[in-house]
Scaffold this motif. Structure first.
Motif, short mmCIF file in Angstrom:
data_model
loop_
_atom_site.label_atom_id
_atom_site.label_comp_id
_atom_site.label_asym_id
_atom_site.label_seq_id
_atom_site.Cartn_x
_atom_site.Cartn_y
_atom_site.Cartn_z
N GLU A 88 62.23 60.94 1.55
CA GLU A 88 61.50 59.96 0.74
C GLU A 88 61.73 58.55 1.26
O GLU A 88 60.84 57.70 1.17
N LYS A 89 62.91 58.31 1.82
CA LYS A 89 63.22 56.99 2.36
C LYS A 89 62.27 56.62 3.49
O LYS A 89 61.82 55.47 3.60
N HIS A 90 61.93 57.60 4.35
CA HIS A 90 61.01 57.35 5.45
C HIS A 90 59.61 57.02 4.96
O HIS A 90 58.86 56.27 5.59
N LEU A 91 59.22 57.58 3.82
CA LEU A 91 57.84 57.48 3.34
C LEU A 91 57.58 56.35 2.36
O LEU A 91 56.43 56.00 2.11
N GLU B 83 56.54 55.69 14.06
CA GLU B 83 57.36 54.54 14.45
C GLU B 83 58.68 54.54 13.68
O GLU B 83 59.74 54.26 14.25
N GLU B 84 58.62 54.85 12.40
CA GLU B 84 59.81 54.87 11.56
C GLU B 84 60.83 55.90 12.07
O GLU B 84 62.03 55.60 12.22
N LEU B 85 60.37 57.11 12.34
CA LEU B 85 61.28 58.19 12.76
C LEU B 85 61.82 57.95 14.16
O LEU B 85 63.00 58.22 14.44
N ILE B 86 60.98 57.45 15.06
CA ILE B 86 61.43 57.20 16.43
C ILE B 86 62.45 56.07 16.46
O ILE B 86 63.47 56.14 17.18
N GLU B 87 62.20 55.02 15.70
CA GLU B 87 63.14 53.89 15.65
C GLU B 87 64.50 54.35 15.12
O GLU B 87 65.55 53.98 15.66
N GLU B 88 64.51 55.17 14.10
CA GLU B 88 65.76 55.68 13.56
C GLU B 88 66.46 56.58 14.55
O GLU B 88 67.68 56.53 14.71
#
Length: 479
Positions: free
Chosen positions: A191-194, A18-23
């Motif tokens: 690291e920001k994504h995690l 979700e984090e990567l797709i939203e970005e």
């Protein structure tokens, strides 16, 4: 088993996606791609399924080719079965066939009527063989073309990996119906994504009774594994997260150590019994576990003896005596209130005199904070000189079992752990933590209430339980 822990692992993967797709949406770096999104747990079986599908397709090739060849050469077959067929079945035979009996001459109209009748019946009963009849018709090029088209259609379906949608129904069980996304420019996990995702994972592990140091070790390992990974498709996120979590857990639960069976064999070669002393608090299933182990090794051809060294608790001697009678092994016991160390010593001497390979010493359950009882336990160890001191803990108590094992290990130096009620453990905190915290191996898992419901611990088996979906996990009869 471990349903709560599995959900936390799966949620970590979903959150990262979700984090990567939203970005990527904000960057206009996302496009929908044909294909289906694999679920988190499907990656544990995907490679195996693809290999089996490939082998299955290869195995089918000779059969399909043979079937096509048989169809192409059907005019030349003269088997007894075909000779026995009457009526319109004989129309395909050549007049020069030696086995064909002479037939009366018929008019051209009668022959044509019979041929048309035969074709109608054949189309109704066996439409796949229509091209066979068209071979024997002269000048009917349209029928021949249809037959060739059907043959080509059959071949194309055969050579296609996905023959039809229905045949892939079983393989699609692990896939979600949603579409798969890809990134126009590959994304790199940072690291920001995690940061938030791994914090949530760590909190979830702690809530699941996983020890703090174990939760931290898992999170650190996952972070090291994922940071810097380049992602092209959404399925890549799920697969990388699955592998990162699996690798982290594999290092946690695999504590090296010899199995009890190996140690029995080593002592047997020296002409000595293996002496095992069991410790733990009341209510963890210590006495029942001793009965299970006596039954387990009795079936393996060894001769155990049990020492009733719990002489303090009311009914303890009767309880262990019940289990000994049930499984059919010798019990060494003294009167209630007698010296537990003396009972253990007598059991060891009996095993040596009778050539028995295994001594199982039951001790009084005690809290790890009870100094007097802990001192008594140390005395039993000095007198009986056990080869193994085994802590028996209840998996359902989670982090409490880990803390108890730590205290017992400090006081008496444990050699291994047995976890009871592991089959009913949804959280998995004790199973994941206890061996790692005290640096001692788990030897057995209690998997039910019956005497046969015990399993030698295997790290690979445990890993499969942690990373498989419901309905696949427990089979205590697996090697």
């Amino acid at each position: 088993m471990f349903e709560s822990l599995k959900k936390k692992f799966s949620r970590t993967s979903d959150k990262l996606e979700e984090e990567l797709i939203e970005e990527a949406q904000e960057e206009n770096n996302l496009e929908e791609e044909s294909g289906k999104k694999f679920s988190f747990f499907s990656f544990g079986r995907k490679d195996k399924k693809e290999e089996e599908d490939f082998k299955s397709d290869v195995a089918e090739i000779p059969q399909e080719v043979e079937s096509i060849q048989e169809t192409d050469t059907s005019d030349d077959e003269t088997s007894d079965d075909k000779d026995e067929k009457s009526g319109f079945w004989s129309f395909g035979k050549k007049s020069s066939d030696n086995k064909e009996e002479p037939q009366e001459e018929e008019s051209a109209e009668e022959i044509q009527e019979e041929e048309e009748s035969a074709e109608e019946i054949q189309e109704e009963e066996e439409p796949k063989k229509s091209h066979f009849w068209s071979r024997n018709k002269e000048g009917d090029t349209e029928e021949s073309e249809d037959a060739d088209e059907k043959t080509e259609e059959k071949k194309s379906r055969f050579w296609s990996r996905n023959k039809d949608n229905d045949s892939s129904e079983e393989n699609d069980e692990d896939e979600e119906p949603s579409g798969m996304f890809s990134f126009i420019t590959a994304k790199t996990i940072s690291e920001k994504h995690l940061e938030d995702i791994l914090w949530e994972l760590e909190m979830g592990l702690l809530e699941g009774d996983v020890a703090m140091e174990v939760a931290s070790a898992v999170v650190d390992s996952v972070k090291d594994d994922l940071v810097g990974r380049k992602i092209k498709r959404s399925n890549d996120i799920t697969e990388y997260t699955y592998n990162a979590l699996r690798n982290a857990v594999a290092e946690i639960i695999d504590i090296p150590g010899k199995s009890m069976t190996e140690m029995i064999e080593a002592k047997k070669a020296q002409g000595e019994p293996l002496v095992v002393m069991f410790v733990g608090i009341n209510g963890t299933g210590k006495t029942t576990t001793i009965g299970k182990l006596a039954n387990y090794y009795l079936k393996k051809g060894y001769t155990p003896v049990i020492a009733a060294a719990d002489t303090f608790r009311a009914g303890a001697i009767e309880q262990v005596n019940y289990h000994a009678d049930k499984v059919g092994v010798k019990l060494i016991k003294h009167q209630k209130g007698s010296d537990p160390a003396a009972v253990a010593f007598d059991a060891v001497e009996h095993a040596k005199a009778q050539g028995k390979e295994l001594v199982l010493i039951d001790t009084a359950g005690r809290m790890q904070t009870n100094t007097n009882l802990m001192d008594e336990m140390k005395k039993i160890k000095r007198v009986a000189k056990p080869d193994l001191v085994v802590f028996v803990g209840d998996a359902l108590t989670g982090n409490d079992a880990t803390q108890q094992a730590s205290k017992f290990n400090e006081a008496i130096d444990l050699d291994g752990v047995i976890l009871t009620k592991a089959d009913a453990d949804s959280k998995g905190g004790a199973s994941l933590s206890i061996g790692y915290v005290i640096k001692k191996p788990i030897l057995f898992l209690g998997m039910g209430q019956g005497y046969d419901d015990i399993k030698e611990y295997d790290a690979d088996w445990m890993l499969n339980q942690l990373f498989s979906e419901s309905g696949e996990e427990v089979n205590i009869n697996e090697a």
